[in-house]
Write an enzyme that holds these catalytic residues in place. Structure first.
Site, PDB file in Angstrom:
ATOM      1  N   LYS A  13       0.420  -8.552   2.997  1.00  0.00           N
ATOM      2  CA  LYS A  13       0.426  -9.908   2.421  1.00  0.00           C
ATOM      3  C   LYS A  13       0.158  -9.852   0.912  1.00  0.00           C
ATOM      4  O   LYS A  13       0.864 -10.470   0.118  1.00  0.00           O
ATOM      5  CB  LYS A  13      -0.649 -10.786   3.095  1.00  0.00           C
ATOM      6  N   ARG A  88      -6.738 -19.133   8.209  1.00  0.00           N
ATOM      7  CA  ARG A  88      -7.014 -18.125   9.235  1.00  0.00           C
ATOM      8  C   ARG A  88      -7.525 -18.757  10.520  1.00  0.00           C
ATOM      9  O   ARG A  88      -7.801 -18.041  11.484  1.00  0.00           O
ATOM     10  CB  ARG A  88      -8.087 -17.166   8.730  1.00  0.00           C
ATOM     11  N   ARG A 127      -5.598   2.627   1.383  1.00  0.00           N
ATOM     12  CA  ARG A 127      -5.375   1.657   0.291  1.00  0.00           C
ATOM     13  C   ARG A 127      -6.337   1.893  -0.881  1.00  0.00           C
ATOM     14  O   ARG A 127      -7.516   2.184  -0.691  1.00  0.00           O
ATOM     15  CB  ARG A 127      -5.583   0.247   0.828  1.00  0.00           C
ATOM     16  N   ARG A 161     -11.944  -0.731  -0.850  1.00  0.00           N
ATOM     17  CA  ARG A 161     -12.733  -1.830  -0.272  1.00  0.00           C
ATOM     18  C   ARG A 161     -13.727  -1.326   0.765  1.00  0.00           C
ATOM     19  O   ARG A 161     -13.428  -0.419   1.534  1.00  0.00           O
ATOM     20  CB  ARG A 161     -11.790  -2.864   0.361  1.00  0.00           C
ATOM     21  N   ARG A 172     -11.840  -6.581  12.311  1.00  0.00           N
ATOM     22  CA  ARG A 172     -10.972  -7.555  11.621  1.00  0.00           C
ATOM     23  C   ARG A 172      -9.767  -7.892  12.491  1.00  0.00           C
ATOM     24  O   ARG A 172      -9.336  -9.042  12.553  1.00  0.00           O
ATOM     25  CB  ARG A 172     -10.528  -6.985  10.264  1.00  0.00           C
TER      26      ARG A 172
HETATM   27  P1  AP5 Z   1      -1.890  -5.069   1.556  1.00  0.00           P
HETATM   28  O1  AP5 Z   1      -0.766  -5.738   0.854  1.00  0.00           O
HETATM   29  O2  AP5 Z   1      -3.152  -4.841   0.768  1.00  0.00           O
HETATM   30  O3  AP5 Z   1      -2.194  -5.797   2.947  1.00  0.00           O
HETATM   31  P2  AP5 Z   1      -2.834  -7.224   3.281  1.00  0.00           P
HETATM   32  O4  AP5 Z   1      -2.040  -7.832   4.365  1.00  0.00           O
HETATM   33  O5  AP5 Z   1      -3.023  -8.010   2.014  1.00  0.00           O
HETATM   34  O6  AP5 Z   1      -4.207  -6.716   3.874  1.00  0.00           O
HETATM   35  P3  AP5 Z   1      -5.704  -7.194   3.694  1.00  0.00           P
HETATM   36  O7  AP5 Z   1      -6.550  -6.094   4.274  1.00  0.00           O
HETATM   37  O8  AP5 Z   1      -5.989  -7.584   2.270  1.00  0.00           O
HETATM   38  O9  AP5 Z   1      -5.742  -8.423   4.597  1.00  0.00           O
HETATM   39  P4  AP5 Z   1      -6.961  -9.088   5.188  1.00  0.00           P
HETATM   40  O10 AP5 Z   1      -6.323 -10.337   5.624  1.00  0.00           O
HETATM   41  O11 AP5 Z   1      -7.725  -8.357   6.201  1.00  0.00           O
HETATM   42  O12 AP5 Z   1      -8.000  -9.120   3.951  1.00  0.00           O
HETATM   43  P5  AP5 Z   1      -8.517 -10.300   3.032  1.00  0.00           P
HETATM   44  O13 AP5 Z   1      -8.800  -9.740   1.703  1.00  0.00           O
HETATM   45  O14 AP5 Z   1      -7.671 -11.503   3.143  1.00  0.00           O
HETATM   46  O15 AP5 Z   1      -1.347  -3.677   2.119  1.00  0.00           O
HETATM   47  C1  AP5 Z   1      -2.213  -2.766   2.792  1.00  0.00           C
HETATM   48  C2  AP5 Z   1      -1.844  -1.327   2.391  1.00  0.00           C
HETATM   49  O16 AP5 Z   1      -0.545  -1.024   2.927  1.00  0.00           O
HETATM   50  C3  AP5 Z   1      -1.748  -1.099   0.881  1.00  0.00           C
HETATM   51  O17 AP5 Z   1      -2.259   0.170   0.581  1.00  0.00           O
HETATM   52  C4  AP5 Z   1      -0.235  -1.178   0.580  1.00  0.00           C
HETATM   53  O18 AP5 Z   1       0.134  -0.358  -0.535  1.00  0.00           O
HETATM   54  C5  AP5 Z   1       0.378  -0.682   1.875  1.00  0.00           C
HETATM   55  N1  AP5 Z   1       1.626  -1.385   2.212  1.00  0.00           N
HETATM   56  C6  AP5 Z   1       1.896  -2.719   2.044  1.00  0.00           C
HETATM   57  N2  AP5 Z   1       3.136  -2.998   2.490  1.00  0.00           N
HETATM   58  C7  AP5 Z   1       3.650  -1.823   2.970  1.00  0.00           C
HETATM   59  C8  AP5 Z   1       4.906  -1.474   3.570  1.00  0.00           C
HETATM   60  N3  AP5 Z   1       5.875  -2.387   3.772  1.00  0.00           N
HETATM   61  N4  AP5 Z   1       5.092  -0.181   3.936  1.00  0.00           N
HETATM   62  C9  AP5 Z   1       4.118   0.754   3.749  1.00  0.00           C
HETATM   63  N5  AP5 Z   1       2.928   0.494   3.173  1.00  0.00           N
HETATM   64  C10 AP5 Z   1       2.689  -0.790   2.791  1.00  0.00           C
HETATM   65  O19 AP5 Z   1      -9.901 -10.673   3.778  1.00  0.00           O
HETATM   66  C11 AP5 Z   1     -11.026  -9.825   3.737  1.00  0.00           C
HETATM   67  C12 AP5 Z   1     -12.207 -10.513   4.419  1.00  0.00           C
HETATM   68  O20 AP5 Z   1     -12.545 -11.729   3.714  1.00  0.00           O
HETATM   69  C13 AP5 Z   1     -11.974 -10.976   5.866  1.00  0.00           C
HETATM   70  O21 AP5 Z   1     -12.208  -9.949   6.790  1.00  0.00           O
HETATM   71  C14 AP5 Z   1     -12.995 -12.130   5.983  1.00  0.00           C
HETATM   72  O22 AP5 Z   1     -14.300 -11.640   6.153  1.00  0.00           O
HETATM   73  C15 AP5 Z   1     -12.924 -12.788   4.621  1.00  0.00           C
HETATM   74  N6  AP5 Z   1     -11.899 -13.853   4.541  1.00  0.00           N
HETATM   75  C16 AP5 Z   1     -10.790 -13.853   3.730  1.00  0.00           C
HETATM   76  N7  AP5 Z   1     -10.089 -14.986   3.900  1.00  0.00           N
HETATM   77  C17 AP5 Z   1     -10.737 -15.718   4.835  1.00  0.00           C
HETATM   78  C18 AP5 Z   1     -10.472 -16.977   5.462  1.00  0.00           C
HETATM   79  N8  AP5 Z   1      -9.381 -17.696   5.142  1.00  0.00           N
HETATM   80  N9  AP5 Z   1     -11.348 -17.416   6.401  1.00  0.00           N
HETATM   81  C19 AP5 Z   1     -12.449 -16.710   6.711  1.00  0.00           C
HETATM   82  N10 AP5 Z   1     -12.751 -15.507   6.170  1.00  0.00           N
HETATM   83  C20 AP5 Z   1     -11.909 -15.007   5.244  1.00  0.00           C
END
Ligand code: AP5
Length: 226
Positions: A13, A88, A127, A161, A172
Site C-alpha cells: 500500500k 481498518r 523492508r 520498523r 497484525r
Molecule cells: P509496503 O509498501 O511498505 O507495504 P504496506 O502495505 O504499506 O505495509 P505496512 O506494513 O506499512 O502496512 P500496515 O498496514 O501493517 O502498516 P501501517 O503502517 O499502516 O511494502 C512492504 C515491503 O514489500 C517493502 O519492503 C516493499 O519494498 C516490498 N514490496 C512492495 N510491493 C511489492 C511488490 N509488488 N513486489 C515485491 N515487493 C514489494 O500500520 C502500522 C500499525 O499502526 C498497525 O499495526 C496499527 O497498530 C497502527 N495503525 C495504523 N493505521 C491504523 C488504523 N487505521 N486503525 C488502527 N490502528 C492503525
C-alpha cells in the site's frame, strides 16, 4: 478523486501510494506514518500508541479518525487523497464516508491489493525505509540502486520498523482478518471495490492501479455530465 488502498500488512500500500503522489500529485494519508511520527515526537498520544503498535494491535478508532479529520481539514484543495492503512474497521469506514461527504468530495475507488500470506513475512522482514524522505525499499525485491544511498533523496540513513518482526506480523495479520478484511465485502456491496494482484512486480501493480484510477475518474466525469 479519493482512493483507499486496502490490503494486509506488507501488501504494498505504502509503495503504491508514494507512486501516486509522485505521478498524480495526490496526498497520501497513512495513519501508520502519522502514528509513528507521533510516537517519535514523544507526544502523550505517541506514548499511548507505541505499545499497541509494537504488539501489532489496532489503535483506537477515536485516535485514528481524529488524525484523519485533522489532515482533511488542513488540505481541502488537493487533487485527491490516497488513504493508506485507513479505514481498518467498519466504524472508521463510516466516519470516513461522513467526513468526505461533508467536504463534498466523496470516495472514488477502493482498491484491494490481494497477496498471498506466505509472501508477507519475507516482505516485511526485508523492508527498510529512508530516514530522510521515507522511501520504502526491500533487501531483495527492491534494493537501492547504489548500496546505502536512497534513490530518491540521496540520504544515507535507513530505518527498520519495530513491528516488522515475524511474530508481530502474525498478530497484525490476525487483526487484519478479524477487523479489516470485512471491509472488502462492505465496499464490494457498495459497488466500489476493485482488486489488483499485489504479488505482481511493483511496476506492474502500479500500472494496474493507474488503469483503475483512470477508469474511476472517467466514470465520475461521465456521472457529472449526466
Ligand atoms: P509496503 O509498501 O511498505 O507495504 P504496506 O502495505 O504499506 O505495509 P505496512 O506494513 O506499512 O502496512 P500496515 O498496514 O501493517 O502498516 P501501517 O503502517 O499502516 O511494502 C512492504 C515491503 O514489500 C517493502 O519492503 C516493499 O519494498 C516490498 N514490496 C512492495 N510491493 C511489492 C511488490 N509488488 N513486489 C515485491 N515487493 C514489494 O500500520 C502500522 C500499525 O499502526 C498497525 O499495526 C496499527 O497498530 C497502527 N495503525 C495504523 N493505521 C491504523 C488504523 N487505521 N486503525 C488502527 N490502528 C492503525
Amino acid at each position: 478523486m479519493n482512493i483507499i488502498l486496502l490490503g494486509p500488512p506488507g501488501a504494498g500500500k505504502g509503495t503504491q501510494a508514494r507512486r501516486l503522489v509522485d505521478e498524480r500529485g495526490f496526498v497520501q494519508l497513512s495513519t501508520g506514518d502519522m502514528l509513528r511520527a507521533a510516537r517519535k515526537s514523544g507526544t502523550e498520544m505517541g506514548l499511548i500508541v507505541a505499545d499497541v503498535m509494537d504488539r501489532g494491535e489496532l489503535v483506537t478508532d477515536e485516535i485514528v479518525i481524529g488524525l484523519i479529520r485533522e489532515q482533511l481539514d488542513l488540505k481541502p484543495d488537493v487533487p485527491g487523497f490516497i488513504f493508506d492503512g485507513f479505514p481498518r474497521t467498519l466504524a472508521q469506514a463510516d466516519a470516513l464516508e461522513d467526513l468526505l461527504n461533508g467536504m463534498g468530495r466523496p470516495l472514488g475507488a477502493v482498491i484491494e491489493m490481494r497477496v498471498d500470506d506466505d509472501a508477507l513475512v519475507a516482505r516485511v522482514t526485508g523492508r527498510f525505509t529512508c530516514a530522510s524522505c521515507g522511501a520504502v525499499y526491500h533487501d531483495t525485491n527492491h534494493p537501492t540502486e547504489q548500496e546505502g544511498v536512497c534513490d530518491e533523496c540521496g540520504g544515507t540513513e535507513f530505518t527498520r520498523r519495530e513491528d516488522d518482526t515475524e511474530e508481530a506480523l502474525r498478530r497484525r495479520l490476525m487483526e487484519y482478518y478479524k477487523k479489516t478484511s470485512p471491509l472488502i465485502g462492505y465496499y464490494y456491496a457498495k459497488g466500489m471495490l476493485s482488486t489488483v494482484d499485489g504479488l505482481a512486480e511493483i511496476t506492474a501493480v502500479a500500472r494496474a492501479i493507474a488503469d483503475l484510477v483512470g477508469d474511476a475518474s472517467s466514470d465520475r466525469s461521465a456521472a457529472r455530465a449526466l
